[in-house]
Design a protein around this motif. Sequence first.
Motif, PDB file in Angstrom:
ATOM      1  N   LEU A 288     104.187 -18.393  -9.015  1.00 21.22           N
ATOM      2  CA  LEU A 288     102.709 -17.556  -8.996  1.00 21.22           C
ATOM      3  C   LEU A 288     101.980 -18.160  -8.075  1.00 21.22           C
ATOM      4  O   LEU A 288     101.702 -19.067  -7.755  1.00 21.22           O
ATOM      5  N   ASP A 289     101.642 -16.895  -7.114  1.00 21.02           N
ATOM      6  CA  ASP A 289     100.867 -17.163  -6.024  1.00 21.02           C
ATOM      7  C   ASP A 289      99.479 -16.413  -6.709  1.00 21.02           C
ATOM      8  O   ASP A 289      99.158 -15.210  -6.943  1.00 21.02           O
ATOM      9  N   LEU A 290      98.377 -17.441  -6.557  1.00 25.63           N
ATOM     10  CA  LEU A 290      97.047 -16.908  -7.129  1.00 25.63           C
ATOM     11  C   LEU A 290      96.109 -17.003  -6.080  1.00 25.63           C
ATOM     12  O   LEU A 290      95.964 -18.124  -5.233  1.00 25.63           O
ATOM     13  N   GLU A 291      95.095 -16.123  -6.095  1.00 26.95           N
ATOM     14  CA  GLU A 291      93.830 -16.250  -5.254  1.00 26.95           C
ATOM     15  C   GLU A 291      92.776 -16.064  -5.764  1.00 26.95           C
ATOM     16  O   GLU A 291      92.559 -15.125  -6.699  1.00 26.95           O
ATOM     17  N   ILE A 292      91.651 -16.812  -5.654  1.00 27.94           N
ATOM     18  CA  ILE A 292      90.434 -16.658  -6.329  1.00 27.94           C
ATOM     19  C   ILE A 292      89.104 -16.637  -5.129  1.00 27.94           C
ATOM     20  O   ILE A 292      89.265 -17.326  -4.361  1.00 27.94           O
ATOM     21  N   ALA A 293      88.642 -15.449  -5.246  1.00 29.60           N
ATOM     22  CA  ALA A 293      87.632 -15.032  -4.211  1.00 29.60           C
ATOM     23  C   ALA A 293      86.161 -15.288  -4.603  1.00 29.60           C
ATOM     24  O   ALA A 293      85.889 -14.608  -5.956  1.00 29.60           O
ATOM     25  N   PHE A 294      85.234 -15.766  -3.930  1.00 28.93           N
ATOM     26  CA  PHE A 294      83.790 -15.915  -4.054  1.00 28.93           C
ATOM     27  C   PHE A 294      83.172 -15.290  -3.250  1.00 28.93           C
ATOM     28  O   PHE A 294      83.236 -15.476  -2.064  1.00 28.93           O
ATOM     29  N   ARG A 295      82.195 -14.231  -3.737  1.00 31.93           N
ATOM     30  CA  ARG A 295      81.287 -13.723  -3.003  1.00 31.93           C
ATOM     31  C   ARG A 295      79.905 -13.849  -3.273  1.00 31.93           C
ATOM     32  O   ARG A 295      79.570 -13.970  -4.512  1.00 31.93           O
ATOM     33  N   GLY A 296      78.938 -14.188  -2.433  1.00 37.00           N
ATOM     34  CA  GLY A 296      77.624 -14.230  -2.758  1.00 37.00           C
ATOM     35  C   GLY A 296      77.380 -15.298  -3.513  1.00 37.00           C
ATOM     36  O   GLY A 296      76.351 -15.527  -4.271  1.00 37.00           O
ATOM     37  N   HIS A 297      78.026 -16.469  -3.235  1.00 39.32           N
ATOM     38  CA  HIS A 297      78.130 -17.845  -4.055  1.00 39.32           C
ATOM     39  C   HIS A 297      76.976 -18.831  -3.424  1.00 39.32           C
ATOM     40  O   HIS A 297      76.381 -18.556  -2.202  1.00 39.32           O
ATOM     41  N   GLY A 298      76.812 -19.702  -3.941  1.00 41.10           N
ATOM     42  CA  GLY A 298      75.773 -20.736  -3.333  1.00 41.10           C
ATOM     43  C   GLY A 298      76.470 -22.422  -3.516  1.00 41.10           C
ATOM     44  O   GLY A 298      75.961 -22.992  -3.581  1.00 41.10           O
ATOM     45  N   LEU A 299      77.695 -21.968  -3.251  1.00 39.06           N
ATOM     46  CA  LEU A 299      78.505 -23.366  -3.249  1.00 39.06           C
ATOM     47  C   LEU A 299      78.494 -24.170  -1.993  1.00 39.06           C
ATOM     48  O   LEU A 299      79.105 -23.756  -0.823  1.00 39.06           O
ATOM     49  N   ASN A 300      78.189 -25.413  -2.140  1.00 36.29           N
ATOM     50  CA  ASN A 300      78.445 -26.346  -1.124  1.00 36.29           C
ATOM     51  C   ASN A 300      80.029 -26.914  -1.274  1.00 36.29           C
ATOM     52  O   ASN A 300      80.587 -26.854  -2.088  1.00 36.29           O
ATOM     53  N   GLU A 301      80.168 -27.604  -0.378  1.00 32.77           N
ATOM     54  CA  GLU A 301      81.649 -28.563  -0.173  1.00 32.77           C
ATOM     55  C   GLU A 301      81.904 -29.274  -1.672  1.00 32.77           C
ATOM     56  O   GLU A 301      82.667 -29.033  -2.444  1.00 32.77           O
ATOM     57  N   LYS A 302      80.882 -29.983  -2.071  1.00 35.60           N
ATOM     58  CA  LYS A 302      81.033 -30.876  -3.307  1.00 35.60           C
ATOM     59  C   LYS A 302      81.262 -29.856  -4.429  1.00 35.60           C
ATOM     60  O   LYS A 302      82.102 -30.142  -5.161  1.00 35.60           O
ATOM     61  N   GLY A 303      80.442 -28.544  -4.672  1.00 32.98           N
ATOM     62  CA  GLY A 303      80.580 -27.523  -5.548  1.00 32.98           C
ATOM     63  C   GLY A 303      82.022 -26.900  -5.487  1.00 32.98           C
ATOM     64  O   GLY A 303      82.356 -26.797  -6.783  1.00 32.98           O
ATOM     65  N   ARG A 304      82.322 -26.823  -4.659  1.00 34.35           N
ATOM     66  CA  ARG A 304      83.694 -25.989  -4.325  1.00 34.35           C
ATOM     67  C   ARG A 304      84.813 -26.830  -4.900  1.00 34.35           C
ATOM     68  O   ARG A 304      85.893 -26.598  -5.544  1.00 34.35           O
ATOM     69  N   LYS A 305      84.738 -28.284  -4.606  1.00 37.94           N
ATOM     70  CA  LYS A 305      85.826 -29.316  -4.944  1.00 37.94           C
ATOM     71  C   LYS A 305      85.812 -29.508  -6.404  1.00 37.94           C
ATOM     72  O   LYS A 305      86.851 -29.510  -7.077  1.00 37.94           O
ATOM     73  N   ILE A 306      84.531 -29.207  -7.011  1.00 36.19           N
ATOM     74  CA  ILE A 306      84.461 -29.573  -8.590  1.00 36.19           C
ATOM     75  C   ILE A 306      84.920 -28.459  -9.065  1.00 36.19           C
ATOM     76  O   ILE A 306      85.953 -28.595 -10.126  1.00 36.19           O
ATOM     77  N   LEU A 307      84.896 -27.223  -8.675  1.00 36.03           N
ATOM     78  CA  LEU A 307      85.238 -26.047  -9.279  1.00 36.03           C
ATOM     79  C   LEU A 307      86.875 -25.922  -9.094  1.00 36.03           C
ATOM     80  O   LEU A 307      87.634 -25.313 -10.010  1.00 36.03           O
ATOM     81  N   GLU A 308      87.261 -26.203  -7.831  1.00 34.76           N
ATOM     82  CA  GLU A 308      88.655 -25.997  -7.563  1.00 34.76           C
ATOM     83  C   GLU A 308      89.524 -27.225  -8.655  1.00 34.76           C
ATOM     84  O   GLU A 308      90.681 -26.838  -9.076  1.00 34.76           O
ATOM     85  N   ALA A 309      88.997 -28.435  -8.942  1.00 40.56           N
ATOM     86  CA  ALA A 309      89.827 -29.251  -9.582  1.00 40.56           C
ATOM     87  C   ALA A 309      89.812 -28.721 -11.070  1.00 40.56           C
ATOM     88  O   ALA A 309      90.607 -28.923 -11.778  1.00 40.56           O
ATOM     89  N   ALA A 310      88.709 -28.037 -11.410  1.00 43.83           N
ATOM     90  CA  ALA A 310      88.477 -27.427 -12.793  1.00 43.83           C
ATOM     91  C   ALA A 310      89.723 -26.393 -13.004  1.00 43.83           C
ATOM     92  O   ALA A 310      90.420 -26.314 -13.927  1.00 43.83           O
TER      93      ALA A 310
END
Length: 135
Positions: A90-112
């Motif tokens: 499975l090739d999955l892509e998740i795109a975020f537009r207009g977010h307020g995510l810093n690097e720490k927030g991105r890592k938290i969401l990716e791990a989730a």
Amino acid sequence: MKTASVQYQGDLRIQATHDRSGQTLTTDAPVDNQGKGESFSPTDLLATATLTCMITIMGITANTHSLNMGEVSGSVVKHMASNPRRVSALDLEIAFRGHGLNEKGRKILEAAALACPVARSIHPDIQLVVKFDYE
């Protein structure tokens, strides 16, 4: 309580009903396996369930951590193998537009996302390739 009830409609089509809500969906066999391909196939549902589970768990995690995910969309490409016929990747892509995510927030969401229950339930022989796109 049952999760779902299904009824075979003929011509390789099945109607499934979510017992709690009464919502229905239809599956068809794919055109490359004797079907009409007029709706999701069961393996399409596996692919779609993986993507929707990842985004759902990310939303729950964003709420828990007060993270602004902005507008989130995704896509999935299912790869099939034969002998035996099965989902191979499975090739999955998740795109975020207009977010307020810093690097720490991105890592938290990716791990989730990678720890979502559907992804954890998929056989390890199925390759999951996940791309996160932050504009």
